[in-house]
Design a protein around this motif. Structure first.
Motif, PDB file in Angstrom:
ATOM      1  N   LYS A 138      14.351   6.610  -6.704  1.00  0.00           N
ATOM      2  CA  LYS A 138      13.377   7.121  -5.743  1.00  0.00           C
ATOM      3  C   LYS A 138      12.078   7.462  -6.456  1.00  0.00           C
ATOM      4  N   PHE A 139      10.987   7.253  -5.722  1.00  0.00           N
ATOM      5  CA  PHE A 139       9.652   7.636  -6.161  1.00  0.00           C
ATOM      6  C   PHE A 139       9.220   8.803  -5.292  1.00  0.00           C
ATOM      7  N   VAL A 140       8.870   9.920  -5.923  1.00  0.00           N
ATOM      8  CA  VAL A 140       8.512  11.144  -5.221  1.00  0.00           C
ATOM      9  C   VAL A 140       7.027  11.404  -5.426  1.00  0.00           C
ATOM     10  N   PHE A 141       6.320  11.667  -4.317  1.00  0.00           N
ATOM     11  CA  PHE A 141       4.869  11.853  -4.365  1.00  0.00           C
ATOM     12  C   PHE A 141       4.549  13.324  -4.103  1.00  0.00           C
ATOM     13  N   LEU A 142       3.950  13.959  -5.106  1.00  0.00           N
ATOM     14  CA  LEU A 142       3.687  15.396  -5.063  1.00  0.00           C
ATOM     15  C   LEU A 142       2.225  15.652  -5.378  1.00  0.00           C
ATOM     16  N   VAL A 143       1.834  16.930  -5.310  1.00  0.00           N
ATOM     17  CA  VAL A 143       0.471  17.334  -5.653  1.00  0.00           C
ATOM     18  C   VAL A 143       0.520  18.608  -6.472  1.00  0.00           C
ATOM     19  N   GLU A 144      -0.249  18.627  -7.560  1.00  0.00           N
ATOM     20  CA  GLU A 144      -0.453  19.850  -8.334  1.00  0.00           C
ATOM     21  C   GLU A 144      -1.812  20.459  -7.971  1.00  0.00           C
ATOM     22  N   GLN A 145      -1.819  21.732  -7.641  1.00  0.00           N
ATOM     23  CA  GLN A 145      -3.078  22.397  -7.275  1.00  0.00           C
ATOM     24  C   GLN A 145      -3.872  22.823  -8.501  1.00  0.00           C
ATOM     25  N   VAL A 178       4.494  11.504 -13.809  1.00  0.00           N
ATOM     26  CA  VAL A 178       3.105  11.181 -14.120  1.00  0.00           C
ATOM     27  C   VAL A 178       2.200  12.107 -13.328  1.00  0.00           C
ATOM     28  N   VAL A 179       1.204  12.685 -13.995  1.00  0.00           N
ATOM     29  CA  VAL A 179       0.225  13.554 -13.354  1.00  0.00           C
ATOM     30  C   VAL A 179      -1.158  12.964 -13.580  1.00  0.00           C
ATOM     31  N   GLU A 180      -1.936  12.834 -12.506  1.00  0.00           N
ATOM     32  CA  GLU A 180      -3.334  12.438 -12.615  1.00  0.00           C
ATOM     33  C   GLU A 180      -4.151  13.725 -12.480  1.00  0.00           C
ATOM     34  N   PRO A 181      -4.736  14.233 -13.570  1.00  0.00           N
ATOM     35  CA  PRO A 181      -5.272  15.601 -13.565  1.00  0.00           C
ATOM     36  C   PRO A 181      -6.477  15.817 -12.653  1.00  0.00           C
ATOM     37  N   VAL A 182      -7.278  14.802 -12.398  1.00  0.00           N
ATOM     38  CA  VAL A 182      -8.467  14.993 -11.561  1.00  0.00           C
ATOM     39  C   VAL A 182      -8.084  15.158 -10.092  1.00  0.00           C
ATOM     40  N   SER A 183      -7.248  14.262  -9.589  1.00  0.00           N
ATOM     41  CA  SER A 183      -6.842  14.316  -8.178  1.00  0.00           C
ATOM     42  C   SER A 183      -5.715  15.308  -7.928  1.00  0.00           C
ATOM     43  N   GLY A 184      -4.921  15.575  -8.969  1.00  0.00           N
ATOM     44  CA  GLY A 184      -3.740  16.411  -8.811  1.00  0.00           C
ATOM     45  C   GLY A 184      -2.525  15.653  -8.318  1.00  0.00           C
ATOM     46  N   ARG A 185      -2.661  14.356  -8.095  1.00  0.00           N
ATOM     47  CA  ARG A 185      -1.502  13.598  -7.617  1.00  0.00           C
ATOM     48  C   ARG A 185      -0.438  13.502  -8.712  1.00  0.00           C
ATOM     49  N   VAL A 186       0.810  13.565  -8.274  1.00  0.00           N
ATOM     50  CA  VAL A 186       1.966  13.509  -9.171  1.00  0.00           C
ATOM     51  C   VAL A 186       2.934  12.462  -8.641  1.00  0.00           C
ATOM     52  N   LEU A 187       3.475  11.662  -9.550  1.00  0.00           N
ATOM     53  CA  LEU A 187       4.538  10.716  -9.220  1.00  0.00           C
ATOM     54  C   LEU A 187       5.742  11.024 -10.085  1.00  0.00           C
ATOM     55  N   GLU A 188       6.893  11.205  -9.448  1.00  0.00           N
ATOM     56  CA  GLU A 188       8.153  11.307 -10.181  1.00  0.00           C
ATOM     57  C   GLU A 188       9.007  10.095  -9.860  1.00  0.00           C
ATOM     58  N   GLU A 233       0.844  -1.197   0.000  1.00  0.00           N
ATOM     59  CA  GLU A 233       0.000   0.000   0.000  1.00  0.00           C
ATOM     60  C   GLU A 233       0.878   1.245   0.000  1.00  0.00           C
ATOM     61  N   ILE A 234       0.385   2.299  -0.671  1.00  0.00           N
ATOM     62  CA  ILE A 234       0.988   3.630  -0.613  1.00  0.00           C
ATOM     63  C   ILE A 234      -0.158   4.629  -0.537  1.00  0.00           C
ATOM     64  N   HIS A 235      -0.240   5.355   0.568  1.00  0.00           N
ATOM     65  CA  HIS A 235      -1.328   6.320   0.754  1.00  0.00           C
ATOM     66  C   HIS A 235      -0.775   7.737   0.632  1.00  0.00           C
ATOM     67  N   THR A 236      -1.293   8.490  -0.341  1.00  0.00           N
ATOM     68  CA  THR A 236      -0.846   9.862  -0.571  1.00  0.00           C
ATOM     69  C   THR A 236      -2.064  10.769  -0.725  1.00  0.00           C
ATOM     70  N   PRO A 237      -1.896  12.094  -0.492  1.00  0.00           N
ATOM     71  CA  PRO A 237      -3.042  13.002  -0.569  1.00  0.00           C
ATOM     72  C   PRO A 237      -3.279  13.519  -1.983  1.00  0.00           C
ATOM     73  N   ASP A 238      -4.553  13.884  -2.256  1.00  0.00           N
ATOM     74  CA  ASP A 238      -4.862  14.603  -3.486  1.00  0.00           C
ATOM     75  C   ASP A 238      -4.785  16.111  -3.219  1.00  0.00           C
ATOM     76  N   ARG A 239      -5.213  16.923  -4.181  1.00  0.00           N
ATOM     77  CA  ARG A 239      -5.087  18.369  -4.030  1.00  0.00           C
ATOM     78  C   ARG A 239      -5.995  18.938  -2.935  1.00  0.00           C
ATOM     79  N   HIS A 240      -6.951  18.136  -2.469  1.00  0.00           N
ATOM     80  CA  HIS A 240      -7.822  18.562  -1.374  1.00  0.00           C
ATOM     81  C   HIS A 240      -7.389  17.971  -0.035  1.00  0.00           C
ATOM     82  N   GLY A 241      -6.266  17.271  -0.040  1.00  0.00           N
ATOM     83  CA  GLY A 241      -5.759  16.684   1.191  1.00  0.00           C
ATOM     84  C   GLY A 241      -6.342  15.333   1.533  1.00  0.00           C
TER      85      GLY A 241
END
Length: 352
Positions: free
Chosen positions: A345-352, A270-280, A43-51
């Motif tokens: 490394k896998f980096v977990f980011l968020v685009e607003q 990779v950017v998922e445009p609906v959630s804003g989640r980003v993976l580098e 499992e990997i739990h990360t936030p979307d642009r709304h937290g």
């Protein structure tokens, strides 16, 4: 929030061995769960642009499916990631025959590869970072590979929302080594991944034959559906009339990364445009296998999630497939006295 690690039960194998699950939490609340069986990221739990946090990693909530049905979900891969043609290679003038487990070819270390062994685990805390050191001795002759291979893998979750994967290995005989991590991601946490926008920093890829063995050529991505140098949706060209896409049933190819010097460099984003989640994904490796979940068919369900066709993607940092039989590819041979070292490394980011 303080970073922490906890350990829990992850089920029992048919032979009675019990698996453990380690939960890593960083100060931002990111959660990564890893088992000692197969070194699997479950499992990997990360936030979307709304937290809002969601699990973005395909997997199961019990050890048994990883033994029975898993298409390498989240697993450590070795001794040699990807395919070796007909399971054959020549070392010191001698033919070595590995078991075949993908049609007529050897895949991901064989049926008893590193994805199906128990690893010794030592948790650690370094400031606000938490992690696990996994170790395993692959005995001489295991899955047909020569030499005793002592392997260490370090997973480290940092306060910068980075998950580092560091590999180290030594051997007492010449043997091929190509270790990787096989996590499947869906940044939306559900549905398919066709709307995810992908960038891969690669001017070329390694085309394959109809059985997915590289031809030995490097093909420019220019003018093909494999050109991800500028980001675009994974699904935008996946149905194009292209022989390579037909062979893979979609994307299942090694990309030749553009490298400038040494060190860990950005390879894919990779950017998922609906959630804003980003993976580098950053790596020291010369290649990355991009796999678009073509063989997922809805027959597997885990953690309440049905794994439908193209329901996840993989970005596997690696040396090139079939490298022991491709003299123009970077070598994967490890010799006594040498040290195998690589990190990604896998980096977990968020685009607003």
């Amino acid at each position: 929030m303080q970073a922490n690690i906890t350990r829990s039960d992850f089920g029992t194998l048919p032979d009675g061995r019990r698996a453990s699950l380690y939960t890593l939490v960083n100060p931002n609340g990111l959660i990564v769960k890893i088992s000692d069986f197969g070194g699997v990221i479950t499992e990997i739990h990360t936030p979307d642009r709304h937290g809002k946090f969601s699990d973005i990693n395909l997997g199961f909530d019990h050890v048994l499916p990883y033994l029975e049905d898993s298409p390498y979900f989240g697993a450590l891969i070795g001794r040699h990631g990807n395919r070796i043609a007909k399971g054959r290679l020549v070392l010191n003038g001698q033919l070595v025959q590995l078991p075949v487990n993908n049609g007529e070819h050897h895949l991901h270390g064989g049926p008893g590869g590193f994805h199906r062994v128990f690893w010794q685990v030592e948790p650690f805390e370094r400031g606000d970072s938490v992690g696990l050191t996994l170790s395993y001795r692959s005995a001489d002759g295991e899955q047909g590979y020569p030499g005793n291979l002592d392997v260490t893998v370090v997973y480290e979750l940092t306060p910068a929302n980075e998950l580092w994967v560091r590999f180290h290995a030594v051997t007492d005989k010449v043997t091929p080594v190509n270790l990787t991590q096989h996590a499947y991601f869906n940044l939306a946490g559900k549905g398919d991944i066709l709307g995810h926008r992908l960038m891969i920093d690669a001017d070329a890829f390694t085309p394959v034959d109809s059985t997915l063995i590289p031809t030995g050529r490097l093909q420019p991505v220019e003018g093909t559906p494999f050109d991800f140098r500028a980001p675009h949706a994974i699904g935008s060209r996946i149905l194009a009339q292209d022989q390579q896409l037909a062979y893979g049933g979609g994307y299942d190819h090694n990309f030749v990364l553009n490298k400038t010097g040494s060190g860990c460099q950005l390879a894919a984003r990779v950017v998922e445009p609906v959630s804003g989640r980003v993976l580098e994904m950053h790596t020291e490796e010369p290649g990355v296998q991009f796999y678009s979940g073509n063989f997922l068919d809805g027959s597997l369900t885990g953690k309440g999630w049905n794994y439908r066709h193209r329901g996840g993607f993989c970005l596997e940092p690696q040396h090139f497939p079939d490298a022991p039989n491709q003299p123009t590819f970077p070598s994967t041979l490890l010799r006594p006295g040498q040290e195998y070292r690589t990190q990604s490394k896998f980096v977990f980011l968020v685009e607003q």
